[in-house]
Design an enzyme around this catalytic site. Structure first.
Site, short mmCIF file in Angstrom:
data_model
loop_
_atom_site.label_atom_id
_atom_site.label_comp_id
_atom_site.label_asym_id
_atom_site.label_seq_id
_atom_site.Cartn_x
_atom_site.Cartn_y
_atom_site.Cartn_z
N VAL B 15 0.84 -1.21 0.00
CA VAL B 15 0.00 0.00 0.00
C VAL B 15 0.87 1.25 0.00
CG1 VAL B 15 -1.73 1.31 1.27
CG2 VAL B 15 -1.91 -1.19 1.16
N GLY B 16 1.91 1.25 0.86
CA GLY B 16 2.78 2.43 0.98
C GLY B 16 3.41 2.80 -0.36
N ILE B 136 -13.76 1.43 -1.64
CA ILE B 136 -15.17 1.78 -1.70
C ILE B 136 -15.44 2.92 -0.74
CG2 ILE B 136 -17.54 0.94 -1.52
CD1 ILE B 136 -16.47 -1.91 -1.70
N GLY B 187 -3.68 -16.46 -5.11
CA GLY B 187 -3.27 -15.29 -4.34
C GLY B 187 -4.41 -14.57 -3.64
N LYS B 205 -13.90 -5.24 10.81
CA LYS B 205 -14.60 -4.27 9.98
C LYS B 205 -16.03 -4.02 10.48
CE LYS B 205 -11.75 -5.48 6.00
NZ LYS B 205 -11.62 -6.46 4.88
N GLY B 309 -6.29 -4.78 -1.95
CA GLY B 309 -5.32 -4.54 -3.00
C GLY B 309 -4.60 -3.22 -2.77
#
Lengths: 434, 434
Positions: B15-16, B136, B187, B205, B309
């Site tokens: 992500v970074g 989202i 994956g 979440k 992702g």
């Protein structure tokens, strides 16, 4: 707690009455979320004598002009609709330092630029979530959440009336007129359905969405618009044969240039088109709305919900009201619309689309060759062709690859002129991978 | 233009690296939208020697502690994940007057209260859109757009791995282990899939969503959690027989009391359940996420997209960054989490649900009467019962009406003890109208 903020409401019809109800019922919640209470300062109406349940008559006034410039008003909510007097009232309100919330898609699509310029000039907030897709939080995500991303495409069902009609045609095999009558009987369509079925409503929303997504000025006049009145039961059956469904789509697309990703322009259009049943938009039934967004990093997103109605629209207005009230209380206006990209809106002829074409053809040898030649003449390449029926009933179904819309429509004209083509039975654009 | 804002990044993994890429590539766009340029001040990593494409090595540091308190840093982005050192670093950052953006669902679900309190105390922004459902835009709408509405229910598919597995089981008739292996090969699932398949990720979440939706403190420990490891091919086939599909659902519900609508508490739970194929969530395939929200005025809304992702998560971080940067530049922090409602989280036994139960029964007279009696004994009423197969193969399929979960699970225990019940072949909760 800080002193309260005072709100003026312009218009008190279906949406306005719901706004008043929510302001009263949720007063404690709203105060907690804003950090200060919200109070109704006045409600401008044309006919104060009309009975409005739950509305304090002492707040009513017929002098909207005076209301929007009153010193004790901080925020103005406009739910009158239409161009005038709504525009003048909102401009006056911002000029007197009020922030404005509106549900007015027609005005935003026709003359948003004037309103945005006023918001910038007077440091006022101008929020309008309710103008597109009712209560679906859509503009705020485009305006704020996706602001660090790069939106390439917005594809939406933004008119509930036409979606209801097309859904009925798909489900029951009804023709357009029959489905329209049913929609009218159920209150989904108005007595004069022009604004919906001719795509004017969807085009206004497309203009607002394109402007937000691409930071580019777009008005309703820039939007290529085709309605659903010519969609026939045969078109819908043809779509079913392709495992597709016909939807009235609002499409806003960034058109890439060969070198830079900002593109050479944007394409904004509204028309009925086939989309594959596997597409998330295909399962949007009845009068629901949904908007599909393709962004570079975020990927594909969809927002779904009720697109109209008093309560859903009022919910969107209240969401905006909380945001605006927080900004006013904090002394910092929210983000102002920026149209720095200033991309040109491309004409429909230059837009790249795909066609589905169904032809009644003569029962003789060489038909396919003649038809194929017509496509080649316009540089349109064919993805698939299929013969349906035999002899007198023979039909050719052709699906093209992507090509400029002008070339595709010229091909259809050419086909109409061929002797072996008895009739062009159906022409429809195709969106998504079929 | 005002002087630029400086951003520190904690963590530079998948992500970074994407965040760095977007910050560089979209620098001009971001500056236009914030009103001032954003600049990377430093990146804290554990292993600076690792190769990271597109990352300026001179920005790397191993001293995260020093980075988050540096005078020239305005905003801190945390994408390390886990509880420590992430918590300490974020608290230190806020204490030194920095605003914070995080994607850390585990920490928010375990100890969000501490972080929110620090944000309030130090007047810092704490934004965390990326922590739930990737790109989202979901938290912002709940936090801002629906803030004038009253959310009654949030029903979501918030874990892509389990949705991929269940989708494979539904499509191919695969068993759980087979589908898991395929997900791992592609994956979609990790070598140790526990956090996903046992529902820990979804529960974190759910806690974050419930807290936002109901303005009530909820931690992961409060969430009733069941994973999908026990979902069998028979369960999936049973769901198909009901025209349903099995999904791992995160459910956050306001439980109404008899008199007031604020309710006597909230129910927050994660488990596999059947939902009708006609429900918008049923068509969410593969590793996609979607969250369905029911609000009083807005009605039913759904938000759909990629749930994980690097790029989608980075898109959400950038959206937050623009908002926070605007707040910092304007000197007004954004809305702080409010948990003023303080509703109790009800135990699972008091939550009202519905069960689907499939029983292998003896081939003799009076079986149905005995089974029905067991339901009656626990005050559970039956909506439908159906016999499948004959003789030795005879099965009873029972769908109950809504009842407290404790009564339903006691009924299942009772059924297991009946002599005429050879096996309770399948038990699954049912959500939505079947």
């Amino acid at each position: 707690m800080k002193p309260g903020l005072r709100v003026a409401l312009l218009g008190c019809g279906v949406v306005g009455t719901e706004v008043v109800r929510l302001l009263n019922e949720q007063a404690a919640d709203l105060a907690a979320r804003v950090g200060t209470p919200l109070e109704l300062a006045g409600i401008a109406v044309r006919r104060p004598e009309r009975v409005r349940e739950g509305v304090d008559r002492s707040l009513l006034t017929t002098d909207a002009q005076a209301l929007v410039t009153r010193d004790d008003v901080d925020i103005v909510i406009e739910v009158i609709g239409g161009i005038e007097p709504a525009r003048t009232l909102m401009l006056e309100a911002m000029k007197s330092g009020k922030s404005v919330i509106t549900a007015n898609k027609a005005l935003l699509a026709e003359d948003g630029a004037t309103l945005f310029a006023a918001a910038r000039e007077y440091g006022a907030d101008l929020y309008y979530e309710a103008s597109v897709a009712g209560a679906i939080p859509l503009l705020r995500p485009l305006r704020e959440s996706l602001v660090g991303d790069h939106v390439n495409r917005v594809l939406g069902i933004v008119n509930g009336t036409t979606n209801y009609i097309l859904d009925q045609m798909d489900t029951n095999g009804a023709g357009f007129n029959e489905a329209l009558e049913e929609a009218q009987a159920l209150g989904y369509a108005e007595a004069d359905p022009t604004a919906d079925v001719e795509g004017f409503d969807a085009a206004a929303k497309a203009a607002i969405l394109a402007q937000l997504a691409f930071h580019t000025p777009v008005t309703a006049a820039n939007v290529h618009r085709e309605g659903i009145t010519e969609v026939s039961a045969a078109d819908v059956a043809g779509a079913q044969g392709m495992d597709c469904v016909v939807k009235l789509l609002a499409i806003c697309e960034r058109v890439p240039s060969k070198d830079g990703r900002n593109g050479r322009g944007v394409s904004v259009r509204v028309y009925p088109a086939m989309i594959p049943r596997s597409h998330p938009l295909a399962s949007v039934r009845e009068a629901y709305n949904a908007v599909f967004v393709e962004a570079e990093s975020a990927g594909s997103l969809m927002f779904y919900g009720a697109g109209a109605g008093g309560a859903p629209t009022a919910s969107a207005v209240l969401g905006d009201l909380v945001a605006v009230a927080r900004n006013v209380a904090g002394g910092t206006p929210g983000p102002v619309e920026v149209t720095y990209a200033k991309l040109p809106v491309l004409p429909m002829g230059e837009t790249v689309t795909r066609y589905y074409i169904q032809l009644d053809v003569a029962d003789e040898a060489g038909v396919l060759a003649t038809v194929a030649e017509e496509f080649a003449r316009h540089d349109v390449s064919i993805q698939a062709v299929r013969q349906v029926g035999m002899g007198e009933e023979a039909q050719l179904v052709v699906v093209t690859h992507r090509a400029p819309d002008a070339a595709l429509s010229a091909t259809v004209e050419g086909l109409r002129g061929l002797e072996i083509v008895r009739e062009v039975a159906s022409v429809m654009r195709v969106e998504g991978d079929v």
